[in-house]
Motif scaffolding. Sequence first.
Motif, PDB file in Angstrom:
ATOM      1  N   LYS A   1       2.540  -7.514   8.276  1.00  0.00           N
ATOM      2  CA  LYS A   1       3.759  -6.717   8.444  1.00  0.00           C
ATOM      3  C   LYS A   1       4.995  -7.419   7.897  1.00  0.00           C
ATOM      4  O   LYS A   1       5.997  -6.770   7.608  1.00  0.00           O
ATOM      5  N   ASP A   2       4.897  -8.749   7.768  1.00  0.00           N
ATOM      6  CA  ASP A   2       6.070  -9.536   7.363  1.00  0.00           C
ATOM      7  C   ASP A   2       6.028  -9.978   5.906  1.00  0.00           C
ATOM      8  O   ASP A   2       6.887 -10.752   5.465  1.00  0.00           O
ATOM      9  N   ILE A   3       5.048  -9.517   5.153  1.00  0.00           N
ATOM     10  CA  ILE A   3       4.974  -9.890   3.735  1.00  0.00           C
ATOM     11  C   ILE A   3       6.179  -9.312   2.986  1.00  0.00           C
ATOM     12  O   ILE A   3       6.450  -8.108   3.092  1.00  0.00           O
ATOM     13  N   PRO A   4       6.912 -10.122   2.231  1.00  0.00           N
ATOM     14  CA  PRO A   4       8.065  -9.598   1.488  1.00  0.00           C
ATOM     15  C   PRO A   4       7.657  -8.470   0.536  1.00  0.00           C
ATOM     16  O   PRO A   4       6.674  -8.591  -0.200  1.00  0.00           O
ATOM     17  N   GLY A   5       8.374  -7.356   0.592  1.00  0.00           N
ATOM     18  CA  GLY A   5       8.125  -6.232  -0.302  1.00  0.00           C
ATOM     19  C   GLY A   5       6.965  -5.344   0.096  1.00  0.00           C
ATOM     20  O   GLY A   5       6.620  -4.409  -0.647  1.00  0.00           O
ATOM     21  N   ILE A   6       6.367  -5.578   1.268  1.00  0.00           N
ATOM     22  CA  ILE A   6       5.175  -4.809   1.635  1.00  0.00           C
ATOM     23  C   ILE A   6       5.502  -3.330   1.842  1.00  0.00           C
ATOM     24  O   ILE A   6       4.682  -2.459   1.533  1.00  0.00           O
ATOM     25  N   ASP A   7       6.677  -3.023   2.349  1.00  0.00           N
ATOM     26  CA  ASP A   7       7.038  -1.611   2.582  1.00  0.00           C
ATOM     27  C   ASP A   7       7.066  -0.829   1.267  1.00  0.00           C
ATOM     28  O   ASP A   7       6.620   0.324   1.207  1.00  0.00           O
ATOM     29  N   LYS A   8       7.569  -1.470   0.215  1.00  0.00           N
ATOM     30  CA  LYS A   8       7.628  -0.821  -1.091  1.00  0.00           C
ATOM     31  C   LYS A   8       6.223  -0.595  -1.636  1.00  0.00           C
ATOM     32  O   LYS A   8       5.917   0.471  -2.204  1.00  0.00           O
ATOM     33  N   LYS A   9       5.342  -1.587  -1.474  1.00  0.00           N
ATOM     34  CA  LYS A   9       3.959  -1.454  -1.936  1.00  0.00           C
ATOM     35  C   LYS A   9       3.221  -0.351  -1.182  1.00  0.00           C
ATOM     36  O   LYS A   9       2.455   0.422  -1.767  1.00  0.00           O
ATOM     37  N   ILE A  10       3.480  -0.261   0.115  1.00  0.00           N
ATOM     38  CA  ILE A  10       2.846   0.772   0.937  1.00  0.00           C
ATOM     39  C   ILE A  10       3.279   2.161   0.482  1.00  0.00           C
ATOM     40  O   ILE A  10       2.454   3.078   0.341  1.00  0.00           O
TER      41      ILE A  10
ATOM     42  N   ASN B   1      -5.546  -7.573  10.146  1.00  0.00           N
ATOM     43  CA  ASN B   1      -4.421  -7.293   9.256  1.00  0.00           C
ATOM     44  C   ASN B   1      -4.728  -6.117   8.341  1.00  0.00           C
ATOM     45  O   ASN B   1      -3.837  -5.367   7.958  1.00  0.00           O
ATOM     46  N   THR B   2      -6.009  -5.951   7.989  1.00  0.00           N
ATOM     47  CA  THR B   2      -6.406  -4.844   7.117  1.00  0.00           C
ATOM     48  C   THR B   2      -6.115  -3.505   7.793  1.00  0.00           C
ATOM     49  O   THR B   2      -5.558  -2.588   7.178  1.00  0.00           O
ATOM     50  N   LEU B   3      -6.488  -3.371   9.080  1.00  0.00           N
ATOM     51  CA  LEU B   3      -6.233  -2.128   9.800  1.00  0.00           C
ATOM     52  C   LEU B   3      -4.736  -1.926  10.068  1.00  0.00           C
ATOM     53  O   LEU B   3      -4.256  -0.786  10.075  1.00  0.00           O
ATOM     54  N   MET B   4      -4.022  -3.016  10.272  1.00  0.00           N
ATOM     55  CA  MET B   4      -2.567  -2.898  10.445  1.00  0.00           C
ATOM     56  C   MET B   4      -1.922  -2.355   9.168  1.00  0.00           C
ATOM     57  O   MET B   4      -1.035  -1.500   9.215  1.00  0.00           O
ATOM     58  N   LEU B   5      -2.394  -2.847   8.039  1.00  0.00           N
ATOM     59  CA  LEU B   5      -1.864  -2.375   6.761  1.00  0.00           C
ATOM     60  C   LEU B   5      -2.217  -0.898   6.552  1.00  0.00           C
ATOM     61  O   LEU B   5      -1.384  -0.101   6.107  1.00  0.00           O
ATOM     62  N   TRP B   6      -3.456  -0.519   6.896  1.00  0.00           N
ATOM     63  CA  TRP B   6      -3.846   0.883   6.786  1.00  0.00           C
ATOM     64  C   TRP B   6      -2.983   1.765   7.682  1.00  0.00           C
ATOM     65  O   TRP B   6      -2.573   2.851   7.284  1.00  0.00           O
ATOM     66  N   LYS B   7      -2.697   1.306   8.894  1.00  0.00           N
ATOM     67  CA  LYS B   7      -1.864   2.098   9.812  1.00  0.00           C
ATOM     68  C   LYS B   7      -0.515   2.403   9.194  1.00  0.00           C
ATOM     69  O   LYS B   7       0.009   3.524   9.305  1.00  0.00           O
ATOM     70  N   MET B   8       0.061   1.420   8.492  1.00  0.00           N
ATOM     71  CA  MET B   8       1.358   1.629   7.841  1.00  0.00           C
ATOM     72  C   MET B   8       1.226   2.606   6.669  1.00  0.00           C
ATOM     73  O   MET B   8       2.103   3.444   6.450  1.00  0.00           O
ATOM     74  N   VAL B   9       0.119   2.500   5.919  1.00  0.00           N
ATOM     75  CA  VAL B   9      -0.120   3.446   4.822  1.00  0.00           C
ATOM     76  C   VAL B   9      -0.289   4.858   5.383  1.00  0.00           C
ATOM     77  O   VAL B   9       0.264   5.828   4.849  1.00  0.00           O
TER      78      VAL B   9
END
Length: 342
Positions: free
Chosen positions: A320-329, A170-178
Amino acid sequence: MPGKISDSFAEVVKIATENYKLTIVKTTEDLPALKNKKILFAVELDECGFNIPLFKMLLKLKERGDDSLLGSRAVIIIQSSSELFTKSTAQKIIFLTNQMGCRFPGHPVVEATYNLNNFLTWQKTFKLPLIEIYKKQSKELVKKLKEENLKLINRPKILVLHSSLFKTSNTLMLWKMVKESLGGEDIRELHVENGTVVDCRGCSYKTCIHYSEEKSCFYGGIMVKEIFPAIEEADCIIWLCPNYNDAISAKLTAVINRMTVLYKRVKFGKKTIFSIVVSGNSGSDCVAKQLIGALNVNKGFRLPPYFALTATANDPGFVKDIPGIDKKIKKFAEDIRREIKK
């Protein structure tokens, strides 16, 4: 200077701040607006390592919003009545205030344990009484606070360090979005694989200096061939840290420990750190504070505001499904672009 302050601590702070115009804040009732300020946290801890009035102040700042310290820069002088608590409390202060927009220079803490024995190593260099070393370092810290002159780096070199696998992390998935939000930035990623990095051997100071001058290290390998040169070249390092038992992974910890040989000849204070920390259940703050202690307090990297993007995600892909994650990214990517300075 919240809470009960001894005469000896008051004397150190007085010497450190002489010739500067001060506003002294002791209680929440005295607490002014603190955006765009230069702040010295002068903290004396009790026998249990607490300073309750300090944390009441931090709570009041938090209630004002997550930008209550935006634009401010801070350092810490902290004294304990035992051999314990100075480091852990300083890390907590830095983490909490950083989440409210405060930035910290490299090496932002002068700590004093009850017998000042934490200055014994410095005494080998300065040849002064321990109390005089304490006063000297405190004065230099306040001078560092006042003399900031940072400029935004045009097209900075960004290094990303991780030790995870894309299929499950999940850490690398989050980085990919960043990374997608960062667009065309100059980014290099290094995967620290199993068996490629041996932890620090603990060489003597003279041996470590020798290897530093040779741009090498006792164990050599990928650290000398790839990771050291990449760190030296980078303006910013982003640490991707899944939470392993409320700690940084062993492989990234080994990288940090081995950096001592590089620390002896490279000015880390001109390099900025960010991190992405993902926990399966809880504890992202534990990992973030460990990064603060190792990289900002000890190694001397510059800590920008909002340095850590944290999330809680257990099952693969849940991040990817955490509420508000796109805004945080989006905000995190903007912070990276805005804060890589030297």
